[in-house]
Design a protein around this motif. Structure first.
Motif, PDB file in Angstrom:
ATOM      1  N   LEU A 253       0.870  -1.168   0.000  1.00  0.00           N
ATOM      2  CA  LEU A 253       0.000   0.000   0.000  1.00  0.00           C
ATOM      3  C   LEU A 253       0.909   1.220   0.000  1.00  0.00           C
ATOM      4  N   LEU A 254       0.565   2.256  -0.724  1.00  0.00           N
ATOM      5  CA  LEU A 254       1.427   3.436  -0.705  1.00  0.00           C
ATOM      6  C   LEU A 254       1.580   3.955   0.717  1.00  0.00           C
ATOM      7  N   PRO A 255       2.790   4.312   1.126  1.00  0.00           N
ATOM      8  CA  PRO A 255       3.001   4.853   2.472  1.00  0.00           C
ATOM      9  C   PRO A 255       2.523   6.309   2.542  1.00  0.00           C
ATOM     10  N   TYR A 256       1.211   6.472   2.582  1.00  0.00           N
ATOM     11  CA  TYR A 256       0.592   7.799   2.477  1.00  0.00           C
ATOM     12  C   TYR A 256      -0.752   7.750   3.194  1.00  0.00           C
ATOM     13  N   LEU A 257      -1.002   8.715   4.055  1.00  0.00           N
ATOM     14  CA  LEU A 257      -2.293   8.848   4.716  1.00  0.00           C
ATOM     15  C   LEU A 257      -2.768  10.285   4.615  1.00  0.00           C
ATOM     16  N   ASP A 258      -4.001  10.463   4.166  1.00  0.00           N
ATOM     17  CA  ASP A 258      -4.650  11.775   4.124  1.00  0.00           C
ATOM     18  C   ASP A 258      -5.643  11.804   5.271  1.00  0.00           C
ATOM     19  N   ILE A 259      -5.286  12.544   6.340  1.00  0.00           N
ATOM     20  CA  ILE A 259      -6.089  12.557   7.572  1.00  0.00           C
ATOM     21  C   ILE A 259      -6.495  14.003   7.888  1.00  0.00           C
ATOM     22  N   PRO A 260      -7.782  14.324   7.861  1.00  0.00           N
ATOM     23  CA  PRO A 260      -8.214  15.698   8.147  1.00  0.00           C
ATOM     24  C   PRO A 260      -8.249  15.985   9.653  1.00  0.00           C
ATOM     25  N   PHE A 261      -7.112  16.415  10.201  1.00  0.00           N
ATOM     26  CA  PHE A 261      -7.059  16.697  11.648  1.00  0.00           C
ATOM     27  C   PHE A 261      -7.888  17.921  12.035  1.00  0.00           C
ATOM     28  N   GLN A 262      -7.931  18.934  11.177  1.00  0.00           N
ATOM     29  CA  GLN A 262      -8.748  20.151  11.301  1.00  0.00           C
ATOM     30  C   GLN A 262      -8.250  21.159  12.339  1.00  0.00           C
ATOM     31  N   HIS A 263      -7.762  20.721  13.508  1.00  0.00           N
ATOM     32  CA  HIS A 263      -7.211  21.663  14.497  1.00  0.00           C
ATOM     33  C   HIS A 263      -6.417  20.871  15.517  1.00  0.00           C
ATOM     34  N   ALA A 264      -5.820  21.584  16.492  1.00  0.00           N
ATOM     35  CA  ALA A 264      -5.044  20.908  17.533  1.00  0.00           C
ATOM     36  C   ALA A 264      -5.421  21.351  18.935  1.00  0.00           C
ATOM     37  N   SER A 265      -6.261  22.367  19.055  1.00  0.00           N
ATOM     38  CA  SER A 265      -6.720  22.790  20.380  1.00  0.00           C
ATOM     39  C   SER A 265      -7.886  21.905  20.811  1.00  0.00           C
ATOM     40  N   PRO A 266      -7.789  21.247  21.971  1.00  0.00           N
ATOM     41  CA  PRO A 266      -8.892  20.392  22.418  1.00  0.00           C
ATOM     42  C   PRO A 266     -10.229  21.127  22.496  1.00  0.00           C
ATOM     43  N   ARG A 267     -10.208  22.396  22.942  1.00  0.00           N
ATOM     44  CA  ARG A 267     -11.475  23.120  23.054  1.00  0.00           C
ATOM     45  C   ARG A 267     -12.072  23.412  21.684  1.00  0.00           C
ATOM     46  N   SER A 299      -2.625  16.546   5.697  1.00  0.00           N
ATOM     47  CA  SER A 299      -3.816  16.888   6.463  1.00  0.00           C
ATOM     48  C   SER A 299      -4.336  18.255   6.037  1.00  0.00           C
ATOM     49  N   THR A 300      -5.553  18.550   6.494  1.00  0.00           N
ATOM     50  CA  THR A 300      -6.141  19.873   6.289  1.00  0.00           C
ATOM     51  C   THR A 300      -6.551  20.437   7.644  1.00  0.00           C
ATOM     52  N   PHE A 301      -6.524  21.758   7.726  1.00  0.00           N
ATOM     53  CA  PHE A 301      -6.843  22.455   8.973  1.00  0.00           C
ATOM     54  C   PHE A 301      -7.727  23.661   8.683  1.00  0.00           C
ATOM     55  N   ILE A 302      -8.481  24.066   9.705  1.00  0.00           N
ATOM     56  CA  ILE A 302      -9.299  25.274   9.633  1.00  0.00           C
ATOM     57  C   ILE A 302      -8.752  26.263  10.642  1.00  0.00           C
ATOM     58  N   VAL A 303      -8.423  27.463  10.199  1.00  0.00           N
ATOM     59  CA  VAL A 303      -8.000  28.524  11.116  1.00  0.00           C
ATOM     60  C   VAL A 303      -9.114  29.565  11.214  1.00  0.00           C
ATOM     61  N   GLY A 304      -9.164  30.243  12.355  1.00  0.00           N
ATOM     62  CA  GLY A 304     -10.181  31.266  12.533  1.00  0.00           C
ATOM     63  C   GLY A 304     -11.570  30.716  12.793  1.00  0.00           C
ATOM     64  N   PHE A 305     -11.646  29.489  13.339  1.00  0.00           N
ATOM     65  CA  PHE A 305     -12.953  28.925  13.695  1.00  0.00           C
ATOM     66  C   PHE A 305     -13.588  29.788  14.781  1.00  0.00           C
ATOM     67  N   PRO A 306     -14.922  29.915  14.802  1.00  0.00           N
ATOM     68  CA  PRO A 306     -15.568  30.761  15.819  1.00  0.00           C
ATOM     69  C   PRO A 306     -15.077  30.451  17.229  1.00  0.00           C
ATOM     70  N   GLY A 307     -14.646  31.487  17.911  1.00  0.00           N
ATOM     71  CA  GLY A 307     -14.169  31.342  19.276  1.00  0.00           C
ATOM     72  C   GLY A 307     -12.688  31.040  19.401  1.00  0.00           C
ATOM     73  N   GLU A 308     -11.987  30.759  18.295  1.00  0.00           N
ATOM     74  CA  GLU A 308     -10.558  30.444  18.358  1.00  0.00           C
ATOM     75  C   GLU A 308      -9.780  31.642  18.909  1.00  0.00           C
ATOM     76  N   THR A 309      -9.065  31.442  20.013  1.00  0.00           N
ATOM     77  CA  THR A 309      -8.255  32.513  20.598  1.00  0.00           C
ATOM     78  C   THR A 309      -6.852  32.486  20.002  1.00  0.00           C
ATOM     79  N   GLU A 310      -6.101  33.537  20.271  1.00  0.00           N
ATOM     80  CA  GLU A 310      -4.718  33.583  19.803  1.00  0.00           C
ATOM     81  C   GLU A 310      -3.912  32.429  20.417  1.00  0.00           C
ATOM     82  N   ALA A 311      -4.173  32.148  21.705  1.00  0.00           N
ATOM     83  CA  ALA A 311      -3.450  31.055  22.374  1.00  0.00           C
ATOM     84  C   ALA A 311      -3.780  29.714  21.727  1.00  0.00           C
ATOM     85  N   GLU A 312      -5.035  29.522  21.339  1.00  0.00           N
ATOM     86  CA  GLU A 312      -5.427  28.258  20.699  1.00  0.00           C
ATOM     87  C   GLU A 312      -4.842  28.152  19.298  1.00  0.00           C
ATOM     88  N   PHE A 313      -4.728  29.272  18.604  1.00  0.00           N
ATOM     89  CA  PHE A 313      -4.057  29.244  17.304  1.00  0.00           C
ATOM     90  C   PHE A 313      -2.581  28.885  17.480  1.00  0.00           C
TER      91      PHE A 313
END
Length: 440
Positions: A253-267, A299-313
């Motif tokens: 299998l190709l050693p490749y994974l496309d995983i949409p993590f979307q963000h890293a802040s638990p909140r 992967s793909t991520f979303i920045v500027g989600f409603p409520g995202e603080t500078e610390a969470e970014f």
């Protein structure tokens, strides 16, 4: 109507899953004797397969419908935006028919009404694997429709419904036909590839005399029998994803994974209604790399989600530094009509979204440049997509078409390469996105 075969123009918008829908409609049109033409003037009727996921896609779809009406006058609309017929009718009341995604029957009924078929049963109208909109050497293989997740920013389930998995033997037979037709790379797609088969309780089916469960690992084992590249997209990081990494390490299998993590802040992930165990995610990425050091993770991520603080970014930037992902895409959050996220408080101002997006991409560009520079001097097996002058434009195992980087083979024409060929390439240089080398 034309005196010869009736002629249909076709406009296909949206993601690879919509592209597969277009391929199925086009195949049925050809089976019934319709010619597919490349201009509005040559068409007796035009079908527009729309996207409706985000506001910019809706605008593009409405614009495409308007252009087809202005240039041709007879327009049939299908696809994701078809789930909002009132929005289409308000903008374009003269369309002949509106249907949602995967509603092939309604599309064909509308075509029949506007343009009765002139079928000749003695003509071999379509190739064995159907009509493909991708180059001959790669194809998308859709394994399921719909999604069981309810991410707050997404309206796909309201458009495409809950998860419906295709029987594993049907998928493997389709893959077999594609390979027989010259396909060298299969791109496995769905809304959630990891959940494949959960809706049918992983039912067992037979292919080539062997039993296979309708689940991701069994599907991958079957696809590995075909001897071509198999690339997995839209994989959620469930624990059983660990089971397919050894297949990558063994070259099946190709050693490749496309995983949409979307963000890293638990909140923020909780607000998105996404899995939020970021520490476990990082541990698993490290474990995958120990089992298969060559693995490329996109992967793909979303920045500027409603409520995202500078610390969470900043948490998101820290995640990029820790995870060292190979390929990354990002979007500034855009409200989608009907999405639950629209009701969340504290929207991020547009200028802040754009500033964060720029910082995010700058951070990832540095990571990407360093990872690609480390490949200088290595040999990479590459699949050629096109010839451009003296160059062959190719992709390595770490590069999916259209969304990832390229490998420019400087002596491509001299080496006699053509689209669909594999080449061993010595990497001589790199930049933030692409590699440069020579065929050996």
């Amino acid at each position: 109507m034309s005196l010869a075969n009736p002629k249909v123009g076709f406009v296909s918008l949206g993601c690879p899953k919509a592209l597969v829908d277009s391929e199925r409609i086009l195949t049925q049109l050809r089976v019934e004797g319709y010619d597919i033409v490349q201009s509005y003037d040559a068409a007796d009727v035009v079908v527009v397969n729309t996207c409706g996921f985000i506001d910019s896609a809706v605008a593009e779809s409405l614009e495409a419908i308007g252009e087809a009406l202005a240039e041709n006058g007879k327009v049939i609309v299908t696809g994701c935006l078809g789930k909002r017929p009132e929005q289409i009718r308000e903008a374009h009341p003269d369309v002949l028919s509106i249907s949602g995604p995967q509603d092939y029957g309604t599309v064909m009924e509308a075509v029949h009404k506007a343009l009765p078929p002139k079928h000749d049963p003695f003509l071999d109208l379509v190739p064995d694997a159907g009509i493909k909109l991708t180059p001959k050497h790669y194809a998308y293989l859709k394994i399921s429709e719909g999604c069981n997740h309810r991410c707050s920013f997404c309206i796909i389930p309201s458009m495409r419904g809950d998860l419906v998995s295709r029987p594993v033997d049907d998928v493997l037979r389709e893959a077999e036909k594609l390979v027989r037709g010259g396909v060298q790379e299969l791109l496995v797609i769905s809304q959630d590839t990891s959940a494949y088969g959960v809706d049918v309780k992983y039912a067992e089916r037979e292919w080539r005399g062997k039993p296979y469960q309708t689940r991701m690992k069994a599907l991958c084992e079957g696809l590995s029998e075909l001897g071509v590249w198999t690339r997995l997209h839209y994989v959620y990081p469930y624990p059983h994803v660990d089971d397919i990494i050894p297949l990558m390490a063994d070259g099946k299998l190709l050693p490749y994974l496309d995983i949409p993590f979307q963000h890293a802040s638990p909140r923020v992930l909780k607000l998105m209604k996404r899995p939020g165990a970021v520490d476990k995610t990082l541990e698993r990425i490290q474990r995958w790399r120990r089992v298969c050091p060559e693995i490329a993770i996109r992967s793909t991520f979303i920045v500027g989600f409603p409520g995202e603080t500078e610390a969470e970014f900043e948490e998101l930037l820290d995640f990029l530094d820790e995870a060292q992902l190979d390929r990354v895409g990002a979007f500034a959050y855009s409200p989608v009509e009907g999405a639950k996220a629209n009701d969340l408080p504290d929207p991020v101002p547009d200028e802040v979204k754009q500033e964060r997006l720029a910082r995010f991409m700058e951070r990832q560009a540095d990571i990407s440049a360093a990872k690609l520079e480390a490949k200088i001097g290595t040999m990479q097996r590459c699949l050629v997509d096109a010839i451009d002058g003296d160059l062959a434009i190719a992709r390595s195992m770490a590069d999916a078409p259209e969304i990832d980087g390229l490998v420019q083979i400087q002596n491509g024409r001299e080496a006699g390469l053509k689209p669909g060929d594999f080449a061993s390439v010595e990497i001589m240089g790199s930049d933030e996105h692409d590699l440069y080398g020579e065929a050996v």
